[in-house]
Design an enzyme around this catalytic site. Structure first.
Site, PDB file in Angstrom:
ATOM      1  N   GLY A  63       2.823   3.617   1.379  1.00  0.00           N
ATOM      2  CA  GLY A  63       3.340   3.828   2.731  1.00  0.00           C
ATOM      3  C   GLY A  63       3.837   5.249   2.938  1.00  0.00           C
ATOM      4  N   ARG A  64       4.053   5.944   1.840  1.00  0.00           N
ATOM      5  CA  ARG A  64       4.547   7.323   1.996  1.00  0.00           C
ATOM      6  C   ARG A  64       4.040   8.220   0.871  1.00  0.00           C
ATOM      7  NH1 ARG A  64      10.774   7.552   0.061  1.00  0.00           N
ATOM      8  NH2 ARG A  64      10.709   5.946  -1.509  1.00  0.00           N
TER       9      ARG A  64
ATOM     10  N   GLY B   4       7.220   7.228   6.355  1.00  0.00           N
ATOM     11  CA  GLY B   4       6.350   7.917   5.405  1.00  0.00           C
ATOM     12  C   GLY B   4       7.013   9.082   4.690  1.00  0.00           C
TER      13      GLY B   4
ATOM     14  N   LYS C  93       4.584  12.242  -2.974  1.00  0.00           N
ATOM     15  CA  LYS C  93       5.391  11.125  -2.472  1.00  0.00           C
ATOM     16  C   LYS C  93       6.314  11.664  -1.381  1.00  0.00           C
ATOM     17  CE  LYS C  93       8.503   7.662  -4.442  1.00  0.00           C
ATOM     18  NZ  LYS C  93       8.965   7.111  -5.716  1.00  0.00           N
TER      19      LYS C  93
ATOM     20  N   ARG D 212       4.088  13.556  -8.045  1.00  0.00           N
ATOM     21  CA  ARG D 212       4.125  12.603  -9.163  1.00  0.00           C
ATOM     22  C   ARG D 212       2.824  12.684  -9.936  1.00  0.00           C
ATOM     23  NH1 ARG D 212       5.998   6.608  -7.855  1.00  0.00           N
ATOM     24  NH2 ARG D 212       4.074   6.371  -6.688  1.00  0.00           N
TER      25      ARG D 212
ATOM     26  N   ASP E  75       4.166  -4.813  -7.634  1.00  0.00           N
ATOM     27  CA  ASP E  75       3.561  -3.553  -7.188  1.00  0.00           C
ATOM     28  C   ASP E  75       4.167  -2.364  -7.922  1.00  0.00           C
ATOM     29  OD1 ASP E  75       5.683  -4.698  -5.437  1.00  0.00           O
ATOM     30  OD2 ASP E  75       5.772  -2.660  -4.682  1.00  0.00           O
ATOM     31  N   ASN E  76       5.235  -2.603  -8.660  1.00  0.00           N
ATOM     32  CA  ASN E  76       5.849  -1.522  -9.426  1.00  0.00           C
ATOM     33  C   ASN E  76       5.578  -1.655 -10.922  1.00  0.00           C
ATOM     34  OD1 ASN E  76       6.863  -0.324  -7.105  1.00  0.00           O
ATOM     35  ND2 ASN E  76       8.769  -1.484  -7.194  1.00  0.00           N
TER      36      ASN E  76
ATOM     37  N   GLY F  85       0.851  -1.186   0.000  1.00  0.00           N
ATOM     38  CA  GLY F  85       0.000   0.000   0.000  1.00  0.00           C
ATOM     39  C   GLY F  85       0.879   1.225   0.000  1.00  0.00           C
TER      40      GLY F  85
END
Ligand code: AMP
Ligand code: MG
Length: 491
Positions: free
Chosen positions: A96-97, A130, A117, A180, A256-257, A94
């Protein structure tokens, strides 16, 4: 949220269609307040391209917006839930930051996510703080903008802000936030998350949302989910071929990327290959070379197989049939990838037509390049500029033989010298963000607060196909380096 943390919506309209999805896919999160926000990088070209009010972004409210100190009154910032195979191991993850401020409908009608981000802890932060440090955020800015200029689909960087806070890593570093911009942040891992922890209905909702957002033509297909799978396969076959063709090593191709929109995302440990070697690995944590340059196409297939698995119940009611559809799609990825890569390589060699001998011609060249430790980017530039006389590679017997075959091959097409040279110029970048130049410019920015090197590096890497004005400073390989270049992620 209290009043002083809110900006009027008149400056920028953001939407939150993602929150129409099942609640378990996100959590409402506000960015942290930061003490002394300062915009150190601002991408005015991108802001204009999107149609965002530049004056707003440059104003006091703009700085508050880009640092997360204030949010637009009508939006609901969220962190997204996802899972992922990290180096092959499945984990719940998820943002996270990162906090997704909202979606912006750009001038061209395309919907993009605007995400901060490094904006503080979220429900998915696990042990992390984070936060983000300045160096890595500037690095993402440089490389993502270089990728865009190279003609490769990528998330973009709108701004980098320093927060006036220290973040604790091995030592104290300046805190920073990157804005981003992405077509979306729907990852293979998002599908893995819902496939594991959601219902079939919820999986369908995510798939429908994805089709509606990225692959609208699929809506009228007999089975839109088969269409979705095939389109995602096509996007990745295109993307990863482009990476290989410019020598880009992503470094952390976890599921996840990998986003379904086909953009390059997550610029943690990535770097451009200098010396041609298929085994090149830069990432400090990639001990076994899982994400080495030469493995990237296969890893693409592996990740897509994980994606296809999540879609199985939607592909066909009969499981065997569904598996067959999934397998066909993955096979199709490999053949599409090869086709893209071969036609890209032909363009790099000035070939407009296709001949049986081409594959061998390409392989031979790469083989000789690997043997003579040739600089990947510069070798193709040298071929383009006919600068092939001096040096171990060019003076070798193997190369001279290869060169003759290539010249002969060029005469088999009716295109003029001028035409094939143009084709080569369009496909062989002169400038890539060379690792030592990136490091050098980051050091000046981070240590001395001097952004002039970053700005001139950015200028060079954002016109990579300009043969009229080649700056040798940015094209020279790093000869002084005796230890291998190392990159780090999650910093
Ligand atoms: P990455 O390696 O950048 O793809 O990150 C993997 C996961 O770790 C993602 O879910 C990130 O959100 C999370 N992460 C990375 N850095 C931090 C941090 N400093 N604090 C909290 N989570 C983080
Ligand atoms: Mg990531």
């Amino acid at each position: 949220m209290n009043k002083e943390r809110v900006i009027e919506d008149k400056y920028l309209e953001l939407e939150n269609t993602y929150t129409s999805l099942p609640q378990k896919l996100f959590s409402s999160e506000n960015p942290d307040k930061v003490p002394v926000p300062k915009v150190v990088m601002f991408n005015e070209v991108l802001a204009k391209e999107l149609g965002i009010d530049v004056q707003f972004l440059k104003s006091k409210e703009g700085v508050d917006f880009l640092s997360g100190n204030r949010i637009l009154s009508a939006t609901t910032p969220i962190a997204q839930a996802y899972a992922g195979h990290q180096f092959g191991y499945f984990t719940m993850l998820g943002d996270g930051r990162a906090v997704l401020l909202g979606e912006y409908v750009a001038k061209n009608g395309e919907r993009v996510d605007i995400q901060l981000k490094g904006a503080g802890r979220t429900q998915y932060s696990r042990g992390g703080d984070g936060k983000a440090a300045l160096g890595p955020m500037l690095r993402e800015y440089i490389i993502s903008e270089a990728m865009n200029a190279l003609g490769i689909d990528t998330t973009r960087s709108l701004a980098v802000v320093t927060t006036g806070e220290e973040v604790i890593r091995e030592k104290e570093l300046q805190g920073s936030i990157l804005t981003r911009v992405a077509k979306s942040h729907i990852r293979v891992g998002t599908f893995q998350f819902i496939s594991n922890w959601g219902t079939l209905e919820e999986l369908k909702e995510l798939a429908d949302y994805s089709i509606n957002r990225h692959f609208k033509k699929g809506i009228s297909e007999e089975n839109p989910y088969i269409y979705l799978l095939h389109e995602v396969v096509k996007k990745q076959a295109d993307l990863i071929a482009k990476w290989q063709l410019v020598g880009f090593i992503h470094g952390v191709m976890n599921t996840d990327n990998m986003v379904i929109s086909g953009e390059t995302i997550d610029y943690g440990p990535c770097a451009f290959m200098d010396v041609y070697d298929t085994n090149t690995v830069f990432s400090s944590i990639d001990t076994y070379g899982r994400y080495a340059y030469g493995n990237q196409p296969q890893i693409g297939a592996w990740n897509l197989a994980r994606f296809a698995e999540t879609l199985l119940p939607l592909l066909h009611e009969n499981q065997d049939e569904a598996i067959k559809i999934a397998q066909d799609a993955i096979e199709n990825y490999m053949s599409l990838y090869k086709k893209n890569w071969h036609s890209g390589m032909r363009r790099k060699l000035g070939l407009f037509t296709e001949e049986n001998e081409d594959e061998k011609l390409i392989e031979e060249l790469l083989f000789i390049m690997q043997r003579y430790k040739a600089d990947y980017t510069n070798t193709f530039c040298d071929l383009t500029l006919e600068r092939v006389h001096e040096g171990e590679l060019y003076e070798s017997r193997e190369f001279k033989k290869w060169y003759e075959l290539w010249q002969k091959r060029l005469t088999k097409q009716s295109n003029s010298v001028g035409e094939y040279k143009k084709l080569m110029e369009k496909n062989n970048p002169t400038v890539i963000p060379r690792n030592y130049r990136v490091e050098e410019s980051l050091k000046e920015a981070v240590d001395n607060n001097d952004y002039s090197s970053i700005k001139s590096l950015l200028k060079a890497v954002t016109r990579p196909y300009d043969y009229s004005n080649i700056d040798e400073y940015y094209t020279k390989p790093d000869k002084s380096r005796d230890t291998p270049y190392r990159t780090y992620c999650g910093t």
